[in-house]
Structure formats: structure tokens, C-alpha cells
Design an enzyme around this catalytic site. Sequence first.
Site, PDB file in Angstrom:
ATOM      1  CD1 TRP A 136      10.814  -3.693  -0.582  1.00  0.00           C
ATOM      2  CD2 TRP A 136      10.201  -3.725  -2.428  1.00  0.00           C
ATOM      3  NE1 TRP A 136      10.302  -4.886  -0.833  1.00  0.00           N
ATOM      4  CE2 TRP A 136      10.108  -4.748  -1.966  1.00  0.00           C
ATOM      5  CE3 TRP A 136      10.249  -3.212  -4.364  1.00  0.00           C
ATOM      6  CZ2 TRP A 136       8.760  -5.867  -3.364  1.00  0.00           C
ATOM      7  CZ3 TRP A 136       9.693  -4.436  -4.721  1.00  0.00           C
ATOM      8  CH2 TRP A 136       9.013  -5.448  -4.107  1.00  0.00           C
ATOM      9  CG  ASP A 217       6.999   1.132  -5.393  1.00  0.00           C
ATOM     10  OD1 ASP A 217       5.939   1.492  -5.761  1.00  0.00           O
ATOM     11  OD2 ASP A 217       8.074   0.477  -5.068  1.00  0.00           O
ATOM     12  CE  LYS A 253       3.287  -4.078   1.308  1.00  0.00           C
ATOM     13  NZ  LYS A 253       4.349  -4.317   1.867  1.00  0.00           N
TER      14      LYS A 253
HETATM   15  N1  PGU Z   1       6.892  -1.668  -3.629  1.00  0.00           N
HETATM   16  C1  PGU Z   1       7.357  -0.712  -2.288  1.00  0.00           C
HETATM   17  C2  PGU Z   1       8.233   0.103  -1.857  1.00  0.00           C
HETATM   18  C3  PGU Z   1       7.677  -2.550  -1.459  1.00  0.00           C
HETATM   19  O1  PGU Z   1       7.711  -1.490  -0.126  1.00  0.00           O
HETATM   20  C4  PGU Z   1       6.355  -3.003  -1.919  1.00  0.00           C
HETATM   21  C5  PGU Z   1       6.501  -4.682  -0.523  1.00  0.00           C
HETATM   22  C6  PGU Z   1       6.258  -3.393  -2.504  1.00  0.00           C
HETATM   23  C7  PGU Z   1       6.617  -2.324  -3.927  1.00  0.00           C
HETATM   24  C8  PGU Z   1       5.258  -4.513  -3.776  1.00  0.00           C
HETATM   25  O2  PGU Z   1       4.278  -4.615  -3.074  1.00  0.00           O
HETATM   26  P1  PGU Z   1       3.472  -5.535  -3.173  1.00  0.00           P
HETATM   27  O3  PGU Z   1       3.440  -6.424  -2.884  1.00  0.00           O
HETATM   28  O4  PGU Z   1       4.004  -6.375  -4.919  1.00  0.00           O
HETATM   29  O5  PGU Z   1       2.377  -5.093  -4.389  1.00  0.00           O
HETATM   30  N2  PGU Z   1       7.228  -3.758   0.449  1.00  0.00           N
HETATM   31  C9  PGU Z   1       7.098  -5.039   1.430  1.00  0.00           C
HETATM   32  C10 PGU Z   1       6.665  -6.600   1.794  1.00  0.00           C
HETATM   33  C11 PGU Z   1       6.858  -7.760   1.143  1.00  0.00           C
HETATM   34  C12 PGU Z   1       7.449  -8.038   0.282  1.00  0.00           C
HETATM   35  O6  PGU Z   1       9.366  -6.951   0.084  1.00  0.00           O
HETATM   36  O7  PGU Z   1       8.004  -7.759  -1.129  1.00  0.00           O
HETATM   37  C13 PGU Z   1       8.183  -4.912   2.602  1.00  0.00           C
HETATM   38  O8  PGU Z   1       8.568  -5.402   3.383  1.00  0.00           O
HETATM   39  O9  PGU Z   1       9.172  -4.377   1.964  1.00  0.00           O
END
Ligand code: PGU
Length: 407
Positions: A136, A217, A253
Amino acid sequence: MDSDSVFASVVRAPEDPILGVTVAYNKDTSPNKLNLGVGAYRTEEGKPLVLNVVRKAEQHLVNDQSQIKEYLPIVGLADFNKLSAKLIFGADSPAIQQNRVTTVQCLSGTGSLRVGAEFLARHYHQLTIYIPTPTWGNHPKIFNLAGLSVKTYRYYDPATRGLNFQGLLEDLGAAPSGAIVLLHACAHNPTGVDPTLEQWEQIRQLMRSKGLLPFFDSAYQGFASGNLDADAQPVRTFVADGGECLAAQSYAKNMGLYGERVGALSIVCKTQDVASRVESQLKLVIRPMYSNPPIHGASIVATILKDGNMYNEWTVELKAMADRIISMRQQLYDALSAKGTPGDWSHIIKQIGMFTFTGLNSEQVVFMTKEYHIYMTSDGRISMAGLSSKTVPHLTDAIHAAVTRFG
Ligand code: PGU
């Protein structure tokens, strides 16, 4: 005049690689536009979803006159913290029973990672964190800003579109003793590739033998298999061996609470006394950052987790989301096969969780956005949760055209 401003020399920053995709999508006026950028669940109708059980919990909170809006403690809502630890580590976790887990409510997954990283930067002896390639996009930024130094370990093999398990073992095997290792608990973002349970066991043995510190995570518990316990299994095996670890949980999510910013950081320690001292220091990290966390989202989660009926209702709704994503994988795969699109697309049905790492390159992505108004991150990741039966044909046409043209 610009030059009068004390900020005249501020240069424009680029949009975020993930959230910026939605900004571009919102500006597009085409009726056929499709946003597969952000990992956010959509219904078959393409609409955001508020779970019924969340509406129910909110109604319950509104009707309950004892609900107040006082500040929460620095560590957040006590019930929420206890229930969150149980959710990830298991109701019968010995670590919880022995009171050697400290859990603090944080601002969703991101905030939990940040607080955990700052704690490590202040109190842990090894300041290097290993993150998978790819991962990410926010991970390296969060950890760098918290004061950790970021290194990578091999994870994804583009040739097989699967796990580079040998590379992973070599890189973690060569990491300095005590180094921190970021592990996606399940549904790896962006690749959709997870180790098998046997592979997890090898990773665990290697990490424990070298004293590497696991930082999980967990942003997608329940989204990989549709089952909350199955998705937490890798984390639980690391806790069952009696060793220490960190876990950042997000309810964005799996409860659809994206904008409520509700999550938790847990640190599993060797003893109750260490856990309580660790918690005292977590409070010193949090207090000057945002003082204490917001009450509403955590109250929704606690209401659902502590009521047997609501909990069951949640698992059913969660499974329905996971199942719809799995069915989208099948539909997209079938459509590409039927069309005879060049290439092997079996990874679409093999990968897990919210995303497919398509293998499309940035040139193909630009083409699909320009000609087909389909938005995704430039690494070719698509959010399967943003797709529906109605939009599968449009995406299929776009992929077909992109690979035929820029094959
Ligand atoms: N860790 C991972 C692996 C994630 O994919 C995401 C969110 C988070 C943590 C953080 O999510 P929180 O909303 O802070 O609980 N990734 C999504 C959402 C958009 C973003 O980049 O924040 C994504 O599309 O990759």
C-alpha cells in the site's frame, strides 16, 4: 499579487496516487465512467453501502439517552478496545486472558499504523522496518514520518503473478536481527496474493528464530475469505507462540465505516506489566497528536461486537460483500475468456480480497482511462468491489483493447 504572499514559494504537490484517482474520476463527465481506483465497497448498483447492522446500531445509540459526547480517554473507548482485541486475536486468546495485550483506539488503520510506528521509533531498539514490494503506497510515508527507516523485502513475482516465497525468505533471512517486519494480515494490497497457511508457518519460524518483530496491518479482516476467524488465522499463529507483535486494525472496509475513522492498535507483550507500561507510553504518543479519538464510530463498533444478534447479522452482511467480490472475479474472468482477450487471466480468480493486480502497465492504464473513462491506480490495480455485472462488459472491452493495442 501572488508574490505578495508569504507562501508564494509553495509549489503545488501532486495528487495522492490512490485518492487522487477519485479526484480525477469526479471531474469526468462521461456517463460511462467507472471508478476502480479506491478500495471502497460498492453495491451491484454501484452505490456506497451502509450496512443494515450499522444503521441499527446507530439507531440504538440515538435512542439511548445515556449516550453522551464527553471526551473519551486518551486510549479510546474501553469496550471497543477489548472487543477489537478479541476480534483479531480470538475470543479464547491466552494473550488476552493473561492481560498482556494493550489495545488503543486510533484513527482507522492509518492512524493505528502511525501511532504504532511512533511508539516503536521512541522505544524499540531497531529502527528499520521491512515492507513488502509492492505494498500500500502510504506505508513507506507513514513509517518514514514516524522516524523509522524503511527497507523492502521481495513479495510479488510478476512472472507468476503469485508470491515470490523464496525471495521473501531470503530477504527476511538477511534482515538484521530485531528488525520490524510489516505483514499484511490477509488480502494483500495491491497484489491480492497471500501466503498459504504452510508458508505463513515458515515465515513465523524464520521471524521468531531471528527475533524479527511482526507488525500486522489488518485492513481487510473478513474480506479475503468472507470469514473473520479464517482471515485472522495468520495473526493468531504468531500470538499462539507466545512471542510479541503489533497489529493495526481498520473497520473501514469490513464494517463499511470508512469516514468514521475507526481502528485499533494492539501490542502483544510478554507480560502484563510490560503491556501496561507500553500503554502508558502509547498515551504519550497520542496525547500531543490528537488528544483522544472520536466517540461515534467506536460506539457503533462496540454496539455490534457486544450483541450476539448484531454480531451475527454483521458476519452475514460481510460475507455477502466478500461473495459479491468473488463473483465479480469470476464474471470478469469469464468475459475475458469468452472474448478471447490475449494472455492468461487466471490470476483474476486466484487473487484474494478487494483488489486484482491485473498486470496492465501504466501505458495501458492511461489508455483505458482516456478512451473508456475507467479509473484505476497506475500500477494496474483494480478494485473488484467497484465492479458490477453491468460494468463487466465495459471493463472487458477496455482491457481487450488495451492489451491488443499495447501488448
Ligand atoms: N492498510 C492497508 C493495507 C490499506 O489498504 C488501507 C486502505 C489502509 C491500511 C488504511 O485504511 P484506513 O481507511 O485508514 O482504515 N487502503 C485503501 C483505501 C484508500 C487509501 O489509500 O487510503 C486503498 O484503496 O488502498
